[in-house]
Write a protein that holds these residues in place. Structure first.
Motif, PDB file in Angstrom:
ATOM      1  N   PRO D 142       1.044  -1.294  -0.001  1.00 36.01           N
ATOM      2  CA  PRO D 142       0.116  -0.078  -0.055  1.00 36.01           C
ATOM      3  C   PRO D 142       0.889   1.320   0.067  1.00 36.01           C
ATOM      4  O   PRO D 142       0.882   1.856   0.997  1.00 36.01           O
ATOM      5  CB  PRO D 142      -0.870  -0.142   1.228  1.00 36.01           C
ATOM      6  N   THR D 143       1.478   1.552  -0.973  1.00 39.68           N
ATOM      7  CA  THR D 143       2.429   2.654  -1.245  1.00 39.68           C
ATOM      8  C   THR D 143       1.966   3.633  -2.222  1.00 39.68           C
ATOM      9  O   THR D 143       0.678   3.342  -2.900  1.00 39.68           O
ATOM     10  CB  THR D 143       3.683   2.236  -1.656  1.00 39.68           C
ATOM     11  N   ASP D 144       2.363   4.794  -2.304  1.00 35.81           N
ATOM     12  CA  ASP D 144       1.994   5.642  -3.331  1.00 35.81           C
ATOM     13  C   ASP D 144       2.870   5.670  -4.807  1.00 35.81           C
ATOM     14  O   ASP D 144       2.849   6.523  -5.566  1.00 35.81           O
ATOM     15  CB  ASP D 144       2.339   7.108  -2.977  1.00 35.81           C
ATOM     16  N   LEU D 145       3.437   4.445  -4.929  1.00 35.11           N
ATOM     17  CA  LEU D 145       4.277   4.223  -6.048  1.00 35.11           C
ATOM     18  C   LEU D 145       3.736   4.558  -7.335  1.00 35.11           C
ATOM     19  O   LEU D 145       4.044   5.360  -8.201  1.00 35.11           O
ATOM     20  CB  LEU D 145       5.079   2.917  -6.186  1.00 35.11           C
ATOM     21  N   ASP D 146       2.509   3.855  -7.537  1.00 31.98           N
ATOM     22  CA  ASP D 146       1.742   3.953  -8.874  1.00 31.98           C
ATOM     23  C   ASP D 146       1.305   5.443  -9.248  1.00 31.98           C
ATOM     24  O   ASP D 146       1.376   5.879 -10.150  1.00 31.98           O
ATOM     25  CB  ASP D 146       0.476   3.104  -8.811  1.00 31.98           C
ATOM     26  N   PHE D 147       0.796   5.940  -7.883  1.00 36.81           N
ATOM     27  CA  PHE D 147       0.262   7.556  -8.276  1.00 36.81           C
ATOM     28  C   PHE D 147       1.573   8.358  -8.578  1.00 36.81           C
ATOM     29  O   PHE D 147       1.429   9.291  -9.466  1.00 36.81           O
ATOM     30  CB  PHE D 147      -0.110   7.789  -6.774  1.00 36.81           C
TER      31      PHE D 147
END
Lengths: 231, 231, 231, 231
Positions: D142-147
């Motif tokens: 659950p990180t913000d990498l794709d974002f």
């Protein structure tokens, strides 16, 4: 380009071109199905105010298709037996909405797979795309809409459909959080009542995107496309 | 148990027990940081109406901790250089909000990592949990809040903080879509203005969860915990 | 309880009880459809090694249902016209797999909605649940599987189906990242070839969960349920 | 362009240009921190085989930065007190990996916020980007990498780092499911052991993306950039 800012229509300054870039836009039409629109006592989740926008939405979609803007219909479909709602973790609206409108007699039948309550009332053209896995209020979670829009190379979503202050507002929040530009088409959405409808549109205009009349959006699209064609 | 239904405080019927189950609840306090609350001309995203709820939120959190209800503070933190916002795909509010409130001089500094604008004004106790990866309006996407709440075995979230009609409302949508029960604490949230604040609370009460006064929620928690202890 | 650790079957120490808690478990059966299993030259994505596990999976599902463990079938369904794959952003396997196995003649028909290639070959009982929105390798993204499992109060997933080193391994990664306990049923999965199958099961056993024989899992479930019943 | 197909280096046919499009690529370097790499008995999650790739990764990142390819470092950071792991729902590897390698004495200290175990060993340049919210094996959830990657307009990710058969393989699955093209740099990843490393690279080459030597990738990038500059 004209948009409603906190309820007042204004000419926008520069900087909003992306919102009208018809070449990277998709329309997302939300839950225009019998489960909201049927004019019968067993309609499981009535949204009678939205009946009057069926024809205008169909006309708008025709214009959009003619300009090459794709139409994505998103609708709620729940599994038979209720595993993903009434016999799982109940949707919040099932608990809260009756406090305001009173008991909703056939609510358990809402959006059940295979039933008439999942039939779209607006026209679905052969080139349209359907997302039939909406489960709660959001058109994004837990559906494949974001995945789909990325495959379509879409950067701007244009929202229409029922419940301005509910699923449409939720879609505007989600889409802006997912980095899409958002346009809500003022004459093609209807809310729980007039007060909530106006309030939801104000919220969109403050924080989430543009609130536009369909005629103004079509004009803006045509200008952009003419300019593109002239290049 | 008392809650506001479309702006009117009422005694609720049976069926809302989960909302007050203190043993599976977490408070989610949203963006009570200097970037919204600082009373200075360079405050990058001013929410002056929320300054008056800092002390009441701190008191409420103290009571909650004493009852064993965990407090989760969520705050926006953006990377230096702007890669995830002003030099990436700009947040929508940067485009739309100035149409209503006028130019926001220092907005580019909003929530920049390492700056004072990310400092929480409300008290963070050693046992509290912080989620410091909010990037847009949502406390859920793209953060680890849902992941965290699941690890904490939480089923109900109690929301407080700034911008009732913006991040708080967005959190209420997201949380209900993620199958959490939602309570928005009426006296511990503030909106863009009074009109939007009231409207957002009505939207919550219709579709998303309960709008309660903090005193009523604390009473409900105490009843539940006393009943548990007696078992 | 017995499981394979890096390819060797062993008796496990204490601490793995959750993996066999039949009361919070669902089986997730992956892509056992005609598109992988049809024994015909136009099969769009052949997985011939998996044909031999159709009957054993059906038997296992029968036993599971009898014990009250729900069966969730997940299958790939892509929209007609290719908007979400071949005419959008192509699945990576369409580019890479032919480098190893050579050209796949009918690959564009893989999983197309309404075609026979989406028909499940394993039996679907009336009480089973189907997730028909898998788009790539993952059973979780972008589907509603996690949302569904949460509604079902599931904490452990038991995986079977085709492509041990592909969709099954991907499901084991995703499920463990989403905080589910994972069991891969060794005799009910098949890989690209024997080497990849063994390797994938070793990877699962190192990092992701338990690799068990179906007979051992059924035994463990029965012990747990007997213990529960005796309480 | 040369890549390893099931362990054998080959010249690729046409159709893989996107994988080497340096103008829409980011490197994602995974967990090259003290918690895996420290050569001390209290190293909480030892990956000793990866120590030898620290210097080569640094050199590769230098070359990439010189060509304008951004470097994103992703690292695991867990909250003090264990709320999101050891006192929440424990990571699966904490249960399974010791079955193979034996007890890991200091494992509870793995990745704890503020400790030396979260310090990157590879060099972080001022223009690099850090994602410090990895919680389990995935760099995406659950990180913000794709974002983040979307804000950076990235379409291809190049993976390096420790645990080829674990976090790197997981990243390759996730990235391909999220519609990114994936390159795993063969000489800049290390697995649990040689067998698992080779197996994981074969799995990547079959289903997920390209396995390339860093020298070949740099060559391909340079050709693309020269061609761009000549336009």
């Amino acid at each position: 380009m004209k948009a409603y800012v906190y309820g007042t229509k204004r000419e926008l300054p520069e900087g909003f071109e992306e919102f009208a870039d018809a070449t990277h836009t998709a329309i997302v039409s939300i839950d225009m199905h019998q489960g909201h629109l049927a004019d019968s006592p067993d309609c499981p989740c009535p949204a009678p105010r939205a009946r009057e926008i069926v024809a205008p939405i169909d006309l708008f979609h025709n214009e959009a298709r003619a300009l090459g803007v794709p139409v994505v219909h998103v609708k709620t479909v729940l599994r038979k037996g209720g595993v993903d709602d009434v016999r799982g973790i109940k949707s919040a609206w099932r608990l809260t909405f009756p406090l305001y409108v009173g008991d909703i007699p056939n609510a358990d039948e809402h959006a059940i797979e295979g039933s008439r309550w999942t039939e779209l009332v607006t026209r679905v053209a052969p080139t349209d795309v359907v997302v039939a896995s909406k489960k709660r209020l959001s058109v994004f979670y837990p559906t494949d809409l974001d995945f789909l829009l990325r495959n379509m190379n879409v950067r701007t979503v244009v929202l229409n459909g029922g419940f301005t202050d509910c699923c449409v507002l939720n879609a505007a929040f989600d889409a802006s959080n997912h980095n899409y530009r958002v346009v809500v088409v003022r004459d093609l959405v209807r809310g729980t009542n007039e007060e909530m409808e106006e309030a939801a549109l104000k919220i969109v205009s403050l924080h989430l995107g543009l609130v536009m009349d369909s005629a103004d959006l079509l004009d803006a699209w045509r200008s952009v496309l003419t300019a593109h064609a002239a290049e």
